[in-house]
Design an enzyme around this catalytic site. Structure first.
Site, short mmCIF file in Angstrom:
data_model
loop_
_atom_site.label_atom_id
_atom_site.label_comp_id
_atom_site.label_asym_id
_atom_site.label_seq_id
_atom_site.Cartn_x
_atom_site.Cartn_y
_atom_site.Cartn_z
N LYS A 202 0.84 -1.21 0.00
CA LYS A 202 0.00 0.00 0.00
C LYS A 202 0.88 1.26 0.00
O LYS A 202 0.43 2.32 -0.42
CB LYS A 202 -0.97 0.00 1.18
CG LYS A 202 -0.38 -0.03 2.59
CD LYS A 202 -0.04 1.31 3.16
CE LYS A 202 0.73 1.20 4.47
NZ LYS A 202 1.23 2.47 4.99
N ASN B 184 4.74 8.29 3.05
CA ASN B 184 4.72 7.86 1.65
C ASN B 184 3.87 8.80 0.80
O ASN B 184 4.28 9.23 -0.28
CB ASN B 184 4.20 6.42 1.57
CG ASN B 184 5.23 5.43 2.07
OD1 ASN B 184 6.23 5.17 1.41
ND2 ASN B 184 5.02 4.91 3.27
N VAL C 66 11.09 7.61 7.49
CA VAL C 66 11.29 6.75 6.34
C VAL C 66 10.03 6.65 5.46
O VAL C 66 8.93 6.51 5.97
CB VAL C 66 11.75 5.35 6.83
CG1 VAL C 66 10.66 4.65 7.64
CG2 VAL C 66 12.17 4.45 5.68
#
Ligand SMILES: NC(=O)C1=CN([C@@H]2O[C@H](COP(=O)(O)OP(=O)(O)OC[C@H]3O[C@@H](n4cnc5c(N)ncnc54)[C@H](OP(=O)(O)O)[C@@H]3O)[C@@H](O)[C@H]2O)C=CC1
Ligand SMILES: O=C(CO)COP(=O)(O)O
Length: 315
Positions: free
Chosen positions: A175, A240, A263
């Site tokens: 995802k 993300n 991250v």
């Protein structure tokens, strides 16, 4: 914090003595948990690996996926013989294409019955604020899943159990690639139709690849699948999504990396998804297009053109 709120005594390990000292003396971690004013008293920190895991019934691993093997190697043979290892990580190791359950069990030389993965729509800032949310605990062993679920259940955090470790790992990792693409389309100024298209095609892609890897289809329709996709693709709290948004706004990969707070697992995971697709003969148009964005600087419009493809096909 969830574990402490659920009544457990928690020892956090950190490599940096300053972080250990701050947690023990001020009950805070300004670098990694800036929104948490005061951590519960049941949390202490420890810099020594052996002392940190000695006597621990459950050892929770939350490290950037690409560094998990390197970091866990130092813990090999330090865990108690009946300890359970739990992974919160959502990524696939680039180069080896290993899921995190494989990395953890192989690196710690652990029987899979002593492993559980936890994954779901769990944006950390919202969990830290004790907003109601739910997650899935998956293990090959039903007792292990239940023990971990019990250990992380609070009045604001609800855990479900599952035996589909592969499905959970594939959902959480893949995802992130979709969230990069949705973020990119938002950053480029596109609206709901484009975001919904990328999200739905991303779900179809991660379901097909997950099933080819041995996952159960039901998992992809649940909290760890659709649930996490909705949370991650719809929130600027997601690293993300934000990384993709910055690319869509015209930032370079280097700039987007520099301004990223933490991250963005989807970046290294994208290549691993493409490699898994080739290995299992599953088409991965979205991950392949995103790999061209990340490796060759393909634009958002170019990424969408690749996703469209040239042919009319069945959905
Ligand atoms: N944040 C979230 O909302 C959620 C995150 N996750 C997953 O949890 C995992 C960790 O994410 P998160 O904590 O948010 O990420 P962060 O970027 O905040 O932290 C990554 C952690 O990995 C550590 N790390 C990096 N390299 C090494 C190494 N070589 N040895 C030891 N530790 C290392 C970093 O240490 P240092 O502090 O020293 O840099 C840091 O503590 C990811 O896989 C993520 O997908 C899952 C659900 C929600
Ligand atoms: O996995 C997450 C929410 O469930 C967090 O997403 P990011 O890693 O993109 O911040």
């Amino acid at each position: 914090q969830v574990l402490a709120d659920a009544g457990n005594q928690v020892v956090m390990w950190d490599i940096d003595p300053e972080v250990v000292d701050e947690i023990n003396s001020k009950h805070s971690n300004a670098r990694r948990l800036p929104t948490v004013e005061r951590l519960p008293d049941a949390i202490i920190a420890e810099g020594d690996r052996a002392k940190a895991v000695s006597g621990a019934e459950i050892v929770v691993v939350a490290i950037a996926a690409q560094h998990a093997c390197e970091a866990l190697t130092e813990f090999k043979s330090l865990l108690d013989h009946d300890a359970i290892a739990v992974s919160l990580m959502k990524g696939i190791e680039r180069g080896t294409d290993r899921r995190m359950d494989q990395v953890v069990c192989q690196t710690l030389d652990l029987d899979p019955v002593r492993f559980a993965a936890v994954s779901g729509p769990n944006l950390s800032k919202e969990v830290a604020a004790r907003e109601p949310s739910a997650t899935v605990v998956a293990s090959a062993d039903a007792d292990t899943a239940m023990r971990v679920a019990r250990a992380c259940t609070t009045d604001y955090f609800k855990a479900f159990v599952s035996d589909d470790v592969i499905g959970l790992e594939m959902c959480g990792s893949l995802k992130n690639v979709t969230a990069l693409a949705v973020g990119m389309s938002r950053g480029a100024g596109f609206g709901e139709n484009t975001a919904a298209m990328i999200q739905a095609r991303g779900l179809a892609e991660l379901t097909a690849l997950g099933e080819a890897c041995g996952a159960k289809s039901k998992t992809f329709a649940g909290l760890a699948g659709v649930g996490d996709l909705v949370a991650t693709c719809g929130s600027s709290l997601s690293r993300n999504y934000t990384f993709g948004f910055n690319l869509g706004q015209g930032k370079s990969i280097e700039e987007a990396t520099r301004v990223s707070k933490g991250v963005a697992e989807g970046v290294p995971t994208t290549d691993a998804v493409v490699a898994l697709g080739e290995r299992y003969q599953v088409a991965t148009p979205l991950a392949t297009a995103m790999s061209h964005v990340l490796d060759q600087g393909l634009s958002c419009r170019g990424m969408i053109d690749e996703l469209f493809g040239g042919q009319i096909t069945a959905e």
